[in-house]
Design an enzyme around this catalytic site. Structure first.
Site, short mmCIF file in Angstrom:
data_model
loop_
_atom_site.label_atom_id
_atom_site.label_comp_id
_atom_site.label_asym_id
_atom_site.label_seq_id
_atom_site.Cartn_x
_atom_site.Cartn_y
_atom_site.Cartn_z
CG ASN A 81 2.44 -0.38 -7.36
OD1 ASN A 81 3.29 -1.62 -7.65
ND2 ASN A 81 3.62 0.62 -7.89
CG PHE A 121 15.32 2.46 4.25
CD1 PHE A 121 16.34 3.57 4.26
CD2 PHE A 121 13.94 2.77 4.62
CE1 PHE A 121 15.86 4.84 4.53
CE2 PHE A 121 13.61 4.24 5.12
CZ PHE A 121 14.46 5.14 5.01
CB VAL A 161 19.95 -5.43 2.73
CG1 VAL A 161 20.43 -6.26 4.03
CG2 VAL A 161 18.78 -6.02 2.05
CD GLN A 199 16.56 1.49 7.58
OE1 GLN A 199 16.10 0.39 7.14
NE2 GLN A 199 17.96 1.39 7.36
CB SER A 213 5.76 -7.89 0.38
OG SER A 213 6.79 -8.73 0.28
CE1 TYR A 255 8.70 -2.97 1.06
CE2 TYR A 255 9.01 -5.45 1.39
CZ TYR A 255 8.54 -4.25 0.75
OH TYR A 255 7.84 -4.77 -0.53
NE ARG A 309 14.66 -9.40 -14.58
CZ ARG A 309 13.91 -10.65 -14.77
NH1 ARG A 309 14.24 -11.64 -14.17
NH2 ARG A 309 13.40 -10.78 -16.07
P1 NAP Z 1 9.97 0.62 -7.43
O1 NAP Z 1 10.65 0.16 -8.51
O2 NAP Z 1 10.81 1.33 -6.55
O3 NAP Z 1 8.70 1.63 -7.59
C1 NAP Z 1 8.24 2.02 -6.81
C2 NAP Z 1 7.15 3.32 -7.16
O4 NAP Z 1 6.24 3.84 -5.83
C3 NAP Z 1 7.84 4.35 -7.91
O5 NAP Z 1 6.97 4.93 -8.86
C4 NAP Z 1 7.85 5.57 -6.74
O6 NAP Z 1 7.80 6.72 -7.16
C5 NAP Z 1 6.55 5.24 -6.01
N1 NAP Z 1 6.44 5.94 -4.74
C6 NAP Z 1 7.15 5.85 -3.73
N2 NAP Z 1 6.90 6.65 -3.00
C7 NAP Z 1 5.62 7.42 -3.26
C8 NAP Z 1 4.73 8.18 -2.65
N3 NAP Z 1 4.91 8.74 -1.42
N4 NAP Z 1 3.93 8.76 -3.55
C9 NAP Z 1 3.58 8.07 -4.62
N5 NAP Z 1 4.55 7.32 -5.25
C10 NAP Z 1 5.47 6.84 -4.66
O7 NAP Z 1 9.49 -0.46 -6.92
P2 NAP Z 1 8.56 -1.81 -7.11
O8 NAP Z 1 9.33 -2.94 -7.18
O9 NAP Z 1 7.89 -1.62 -8.56
O10 NAP Z 1 7.47 -1.83 -6.04
C11 NAP Z 1 5.97 -1.73 -6.14
C12 NAP Z 1 5.19 -2.19 -5.22
O11 NAP Z 1 5.35 -3.68 -5.03
C13 NAP Z 1 5.51 -1.80 -3.65
O12 NAP Z 1 4.49 -1.42 -2.90
C14 NAP Z 1 6.70 -2.88 -3.22
O13 NAP Z 1 6.61 -2.78 -1.90
C15 NAP Z 1 5.86 -4.08 -3.82
N6 NAP Z 1 6.74 -5.39 -3.88
C16 NAP Z 1 7.73 -5.27 -4.67
C17 NAP Z 1 8.53 -6.52 -4.87
C18 NAP Z 1 9.87 -6.60 -5.55
O14 NAP Z 1 10.25 -7.81 -5.68
N7 NAP Z 1 10.09 -5.76 -6.60
C19 NAP Z 1 8.21 -7.76 -3.83
C20 NAP Z 1 7.09 -7.36 -3.21
C21 NAP Z 1 6.31 -6.21 -2.88
P3 NAP Z 1 9.29 7.47 -7.41
O15 NAP Z 1 10.14 7.17 -8.73
O16 NAP Z 1 8.87 8.97 -7.29
O17 NAP Z 1 10.04 7.14 -6.57
#
Ligand code: NAP
Length: 276
Positions: free
Chosen positions: A89, A94, A96, A105, A139, A193, A231
């Site tokens: 996960n 970055f 926008v 980036q 995604s 991304y 969110r």
């Molecule tokens: P988020 O709230 O920013 O959480 C991201 C998580 O990944 C955080 O726990 C972060 O840890 C961790 N992380 C980042 N770099 C890391 C690393 N090098 N090693 C270990 N952990 C790391 O984002 P989210 O929205 O929950 O996203 C989760 C996944 O869903 C991602 O892969 C994202 O691309 C995907 N996604 C999200 C959406 C959306 O609408 N939110 C849509 C499509 C896909 P820290 O707290 O230490 O930064």
């Protein structure tokens, strides 16, 4: 060595990963590991679940750090003799309006989302026990970015014969092309991304094919998915789904029953297989 089934979720101290751990604590019949690159944030998240009456275990994991990945691998090998469920996960994006140069980036985003995820797979997939489940959180942006690639790149990314080495070469080329400011001329879309998530989706297709070839009798299922627009700190407060709703499809794929023979190697959103 423990015979208890074990599940690991990367990047699960917050956001969708945290919600996936919460759901697995309720539904997975075994130990659930919340992992985080920062032990403080990870332990805090475990404590939050404890307040909800849920028991998650913690292990440090920075997917950018091969040593950290290998330490988790050795721990799982020693304590459980393998792994039952892996949810990749962890990811970054970055904003926008971020003014960081596009080439930077691209390098930073690909490093975590593609190369980090791949390194976790390289180290942990060999540990998978029969009936193991792997979910790579990609995604919908991977699909739209694919549509904005040149015909030639689209053909490569949709190929059923592309190898992991060829995919790594293409992802590396994207980063190099951005440094030379020729990425658009070379047929790439203007989204780091998006390209990183093309990498995650295509990697999943390749890995499932490899599992089918090399471990056919083990009934392991591996898929990529989109959680929806959720969110979190990544997507902001205006997204349509709560983190718990965003966790639904990844959790569905992580808990596919032992008599399921699919989905396998698919890109799934809202629990539905999408055309790649
Ligand atoms: P988020 O709230 O920013 O959480 C991201 C998580 O990944 C955080 O726990 C972060 O840890 C961790 N992380 C980042 N770099 C890391 C690393 N090098 N090693 C270990 N952990 C790391 O984002 P989210 O929205 O929950 O996203 C989760 C996944 O869903 C991602 O892969 C994202 O691309 C995907 N996604 C999200 C959406 C959306 O609408 N939110 C849509 C499509 C896909 P820290 O707290 O230490 O930064």
């Amino acid at each position: 060595m423990s015979n208890v089934p074990v599940a690991v979720v990367t990047g699960s101290n917050k956001g969708i990963g945290f919600a996936i751990v919460r759901a697995l604590c309720k539904q997975f019949p075994g130990d659930v590991y919340l992992t985080a690159r920062d032990p403080g944030r990870g332990q805090e998240a475990v404590a939050k679940l404890q307040e909800e009456g849920l028991r998650a275990l913690f292990h440090q994991l920075d997917i950018d750090d091969l040593q950290s990945i290998r330490a988790l691998r050795d721990f799982l090998k020693e304590k459980y003799g393998g792994l039952n469920v892996l949810v990749n996960n962890a990811g970054i994006a970055f904003k926008v309006h971020d003014t960081t140069p596009f080439a930077v980036q691209a390098e930073v985003t690909l490093k975590t989302n593609f190369f980090g995820t791949r390194n976790v797979c390289t180290e942990l997939l060999p540990l998978l026990k029969p009936y193991g489940r792997v979910v790579n959180v990609s995604s919908m942006v991977s699909s739209s970015a694919l549509g904005n690639c040149s015909r030639e790149l689209q053909q490569k990314f949709r190929s059923d014969a592309i190898t992991e080495d060829e995919l790594v070469e293409l992802m590396t080329k994207f980063v190099e092309d951005t440094k030379k400011s020729v990425h658009e001329k070379e047929g790439w879309p203007n989204t780091a991304y998006g390209v990183s998530k093309i990498g995650v989706t295509v990697l999943s297709r390749i890995q499932a094919r490899m599992l089918n070839e090399k471990r056919k009798g083990d009934h392991i299922l591996l898929n990529a998915c989109c959680p929806g627009w959720v969110r979190t700190d990544m997507a902001g407060p205006h997204a349509t789904k709560s983190p718990d709703e965003g966790a639904e499809t990844p959790v569905y794929l992580a808990l596919l029953p032992s008599d399921a023979d699919g989905p396998q190697g698919q890109f799934v959103s809202n629990k539905t297989v999408r055309t790649w």
